[in-house]
Scaffold this motif. Structure first.
Motif, PDB file in Angstrom:
ATOM      1  N   SER A  23       7.652  -2.953   6.436  1.00  0.00           N
ATOM      2  CA  SER A  23       8.371  -1.999   5.943  1.00  0.00           C
ATOM      3  C   SER A  23       7.584  -1.417   4.811  1.00  0.00           C
ATOM      4  O   SER A  23       7.534  -0.140   4.530  1.00  0.00           O
ATOM      5  CB  SER A  23       9.814  -2.430   5.178  1.00  0.00           C
ATOM      6  OG  SER A  23      10.492  -2.960   6.365  1.00  0.00           O
ATOM      7  N   SER A  24       6.822  -2.150   4.043  1.00  0.00           N
ATOM      8  CA  SER A  24       6.025  -1.951   2.708  1.00  0.00           C
ATOM      9  C   SER A  24       5.008  -0.730   3.073  1.00  0.00           C
ATOM     10  O   SER A  24       4.666   0.324   2.835  1.00  0.00           O
ATOM     11  CB  SER A  24       5.480  -2.913   2.098  1.00  0.00           C
ATOM     12  OG  SER A  24       6.504  -3.749   1.583  1.00  0.00           O
TER      13      SER A  24
ATOM     14  N   SER B 108      12.955  -9.098   2.817  1.00  0.00           N
ATOM     15  CA  SER B 108      13.105  -8.465   4.002  1.00  0.00           C
ATOM     16  C   SER B 108      14.452  -8.300   4.624  1.00  0.00           C
ATOM     17  O   SER B 108      15.327  -8.979   4.346  1.00  0.00           O
ATOM     18  CB  SER B 108      12.141  -8.636   4.979  1.00  0.00           C
ATOM     19  OG  SER B 108      12.283  -9.979   5.747  1.00  0.00           O
TER      20      SER B 108
ATOM     21  N   SER C 220       6.375   2.476   4.125  1.00  0.00           N
ATOM     22  CA  SER C 220       6.858   3.082   2.846  1.00  0.00           C
ATOM     23  C   SER C 220       5.614   3.853   2.254  1.00  0.00           C
ATOM     24  O   SER C 220       5.745   5.109   1.758  1.00  0.00           O
ATOM     25  CB  SER C 220       7.502   2.192   1.901  1.00  0.00           C
ATOM     26  OG  SER C 220       7.831   2.756   0.693  1.00  0.00           O
TER      27      SER C 220
ATOM     28  N   LEU D 296      -0.239  -3.646  -2.501  1.00  0.00           N
ATOM     29  CA  LEU D 296       1.026  -3.148  -3.156  1.00  0.00           C
ATOM     30  C   LEU D 296       1.865  -4.401  -3.851  1.00  0.00           C
ATOM     31  O   LEU D 296       1.960  -5.291  -2.999  1.00  0.00           O
ATOM     32  CB  LEU D 296       1.935  -2.499  -2.102  1.00  0.00           C
ATOM     33  CG  LEU D 296       3.332  -2.056  -2.550  1.00  0.00           C
ATOM     34  CD1 LEU D 296       3.064  -0.836  -3.405  1.00  0.00           C
ATOM     35  CD2 LEU D 296       4.224  -1.399  -1.334  1.00  0.00           C
TER      36      LEU D 296
ATOM     37  N   GLY E 216       5.222  -7.572   5.170  1.00  0.00           N
ATOM     38  CA  GLY E 216       4.638  -6.274   4.643  1.00  0.00           C
ATOM     39  C   GLY E 216       5.051  -5.084   5.578  1.00  0.00           C
ATOM     40  O   GLY E 216       4.312  -3.952   5.304  1.00  0.00           O
TER      41      GLY E 216
ATOM     42  N   ALA F 208       3.250  -7.660  -1.855  1.00  0.00           N
ATOM     43  CA  ALA F 208       3.730  -6.677  -0.445  1.00  0.00           C
ATOM     44  C   ALA F 208       2.844  -6.586   0.554  1.00  0.00           C
ATOM     45  O   ALA F 208       2.675  -6.910   1.763  1.00  0.00           O
ATOM     46  CB  ALA F 208       4.747  -5.757  -0.846  1.00  0.00           C
TER      47      ALA F 208
ATOM     48  N   ARG G 220       5.396  -5.163  -6.307  1.00  0.00           N
ATOM     49  CA  ARG G 220       6.670  -4.769  -6.853  1.00  0.00           C
ATOM     50  C   ARG G 220       7.141  -5.928  -7.786  1.00  0.00           C
ATOM     51  O   ARG G 220       6.988  -7.234  -7.591  1.00  0.00           O
ATOM     52  CB  ARG G 220       7.405  -4.507  -5.949  1.00  0.00           C
ATOM     53  CG  ARG G 220       6.971  -3.727  -4.664  1.00  0.00           C
ATOM     54  CD  ARG G 220       8.536  -3.285  -3.791  1.00  0.00           C
ATOM     55  NE  ARG G 220       8.197  -2.433  -2.977  1.00  0.00           N
ATOM     56  CZ  ARG G 220       8.016  -2.699  -1.558  1.00  0.00           C
ATOM     57  NH1 ARG G 220       7.795  -4.181  -1.372  1.00  0.00           N
ATOM     58  NH2 ARG G 220       7.508  -2.218  -0.575  1.00  0.00           N
TER      59      ARG G 220
ATOM     60  N   GLU H  27       5.820   5.245  -1.892  1.00  0.00           N
ATOM     61  CA  GLU H  27       5.652   4.406  -2.901  1.00  0.00           C
ATOM     62  C   GLU H  27       3.853   4.708  -2.830  1.00  0.00           C
ATOM     63  O   GLU H  27       3.316   5.061  -1.946  1.00  0.00           O
ATOM     64  CB  GLU H  27       5.476   2.932  -2.682  1.00  0.00           C
ATOM     65  CG  GLU H  27       7.064   2.619  -2.550  1.00  0.00           C
ATOM     66  CD  GLU H  27       7.201   1.081  -2.283  1.00  0.00           C
ATOM     67  OE1 GLU H  27       7.249   0.184  -3.275  1.00  0.00           O
ATOM     68  OE2 GLU H  27       7.251   0.576  -1.268  1.00  0.00           O
TER      69      GLU H  27
END
Length: 422
Positions: free
Chosen positions: A242-243, A65, A246, A201, A240, A217, A203, A252
């Protein structure tokens, strides 16, 4: 060993990342100083430990992050043992625990090495008993105050507060509210804009996907973006936040679970924002990234705030009025013809907020928009959020800024390690 060369920690910590793993990144400077390999790794581990870095040396840098990247950058700076250390807002993206760890690391380094330090900072409180000298610059880059910190604040504290300095012990700023017409959605939206249910999520954080396991995430998170409300998403660095922003913004698709917009927002591609065309997505939901330069697509500040509105076919005269009004309100009208890349980090964030608002979307997904702001610009940015909410927009706000949460949030969803914390 002490390096005779100054060490600079950049305002954007990701700009200094050079390696795929955190250990190799911290080791990079020592390798360039031709330190022998066994000594390098002992010093790398010591630097990571000193900054309270939460991951082992083989952790991928792409999975960090913003706050974690700041701690990594500090470790890479301290390990060099420089006699001169230049720190540009070293705690701006950190949660309170991370901020305390960075303060301890810097103070410990100073006690051990006795370097010369220059710290650029908006929030003075944590540094007052550490700094020997306080130099305050005004908006024209001129010295507004200079001297021992406590004396300067005792003599000029109120004046400096009025100029935008976060003077400790003084009241929080009142919000500056723009006219509703500058921030309102282009039309009325449904009560519930986007619903995320049991969202997972993951990645791949590696250039070679087989180099390591994917990063989890988000883990079964539920969230709802509602018109006329602000959903605040606080939590520690790497939680998490920002995830989630998003995923809600349609950037995403979740690995598992669902993210669906209201039926009235559906396009020919359905109700999943991640499947929409970019123009349809921009007309409905606007994203302000944690690293504002990631959102820049135009050559001038004025063109940047108009890009999405032009792409979505908004009324030209109306959007130009909104653009001019928001640039003025957010203190950017004097740089309207400049390249966005010539702005400071705080100015870039305000630019991204203006660009999101000019297009008049139903939902605003904001990732740390108050980072790098002084008292006056904080009041303007947070005021834009509050005014957009009042005008009917739905807002999700990922932030470490608990003052902003207390000021504008209608609902709070705290994340920790990718899950909703109780």
């Amino acid at each position: 060993m002490a390096s005779e060369r100054p060490t600079l920690l950049l305002q954007d910590p990701r700009a200094g990342v050079v390696a795929e793993t955190v250990g190799r990144d911290v080791a990079f400077g020592l390798e360039n100083l031709a330190v022998d390999r066994p000594s390098i790794w002992a010093q790398v581990e010591a630097a990571l430990t000193a900054t309270g870095f939460p991951y082992p040396s083989e952790h991928p840098t792409s999975a960090l992050s913003g706050g974690e990247a700041q701690r990594l950058a500090l470790a890479g700076g301290l390990v060099l043992g420089s006699r001169v250390l230049l720190l540009d807002e070293p705690t701006s993206m950190l949660d309170p625990v991370g901020t305390d760890a960075v303060h301890r690391a810097i103070r410990g380094f100073a006690a051990d090495r006795h370097p010369t330090m220059v710290i650029v900072e908006h929030h003075l409180g944590p540094w007052l008993d550490f700094a020997d000298r306080l130099v305050v610059l005004n908006r024209d880059g001129e010295v507004a105050a200079d001297g021992p910190p406590h004396r300067v604040l005792a003599e000029q504290g109120v004046s400096l507060m009025q100029q935008g300095v976060w003077v400790p012990g003084l009241p929080a700023p009142e919000l500056a509210l723009p006219p509703g017409a500058l921030v309102a959605p282009w039309g009325p939206g449904p009560e519930e804009l986007v619903r995320a249910e049991a969202v997972w999520l993951e990645r791949s954080a590696w250039l070679n996907r087989r180099a390591g396991p994917p990063v989890q995430a988000l883990r079964g998170v539920d969230a709802v973006l509602r018109s006329g409300q602000v959903l605040a998403v606080p939590g520690p660095s790497g939680a998490g936040k920002s995830s989630l922003i998003s995923v809600l913004a349609g950037l995403e698709a979740p690995t598992a679970g669902s993210v669906r917009a209201a039926p009235g927002l559906a396009t020919a591609r359905g109700r999943e924002p991640s499947r929409w065309r970019s123009r349809d997505l921009a007309a409905r939901l606007a994203w302000v990234p944690q690293s504002p330069e990631h959102g820049v697509v135009a050559g001038s500040v004025r063109d940047e705030v108009l890009v999405a509105a032009r792409a979505c076919g908004r009324d030209t005269h109306a959007t130009e009025r909104r653009a001019s009004g928001l640039l003025e309100f957010l203190g950017l009208s004097s740089v309207a013809d400049d390249s966005p890349y010539h702005l400071s980090g705080g100015e870039q964030r305000r630019l991204m907020v203006a660009a999101a608002l000019v297009n008049g979307p139903f939902g605003l997904l904001l990732d740390e928009p108050t980072v790098g702001q002084d008292r006056l610009t904080w009041a303007a940015v947070t005021g834009c959020i509050g005014a957009a909410r009042t005008a009917g927009a739905g807002v999700a706000l990922a932030t470490h800024d608990l003052l902003a949460v207390d000021t504008v949030a209608d609902e709070t969803l705290r994340l920790n390690n990718g899950v909703a914390a109780s």
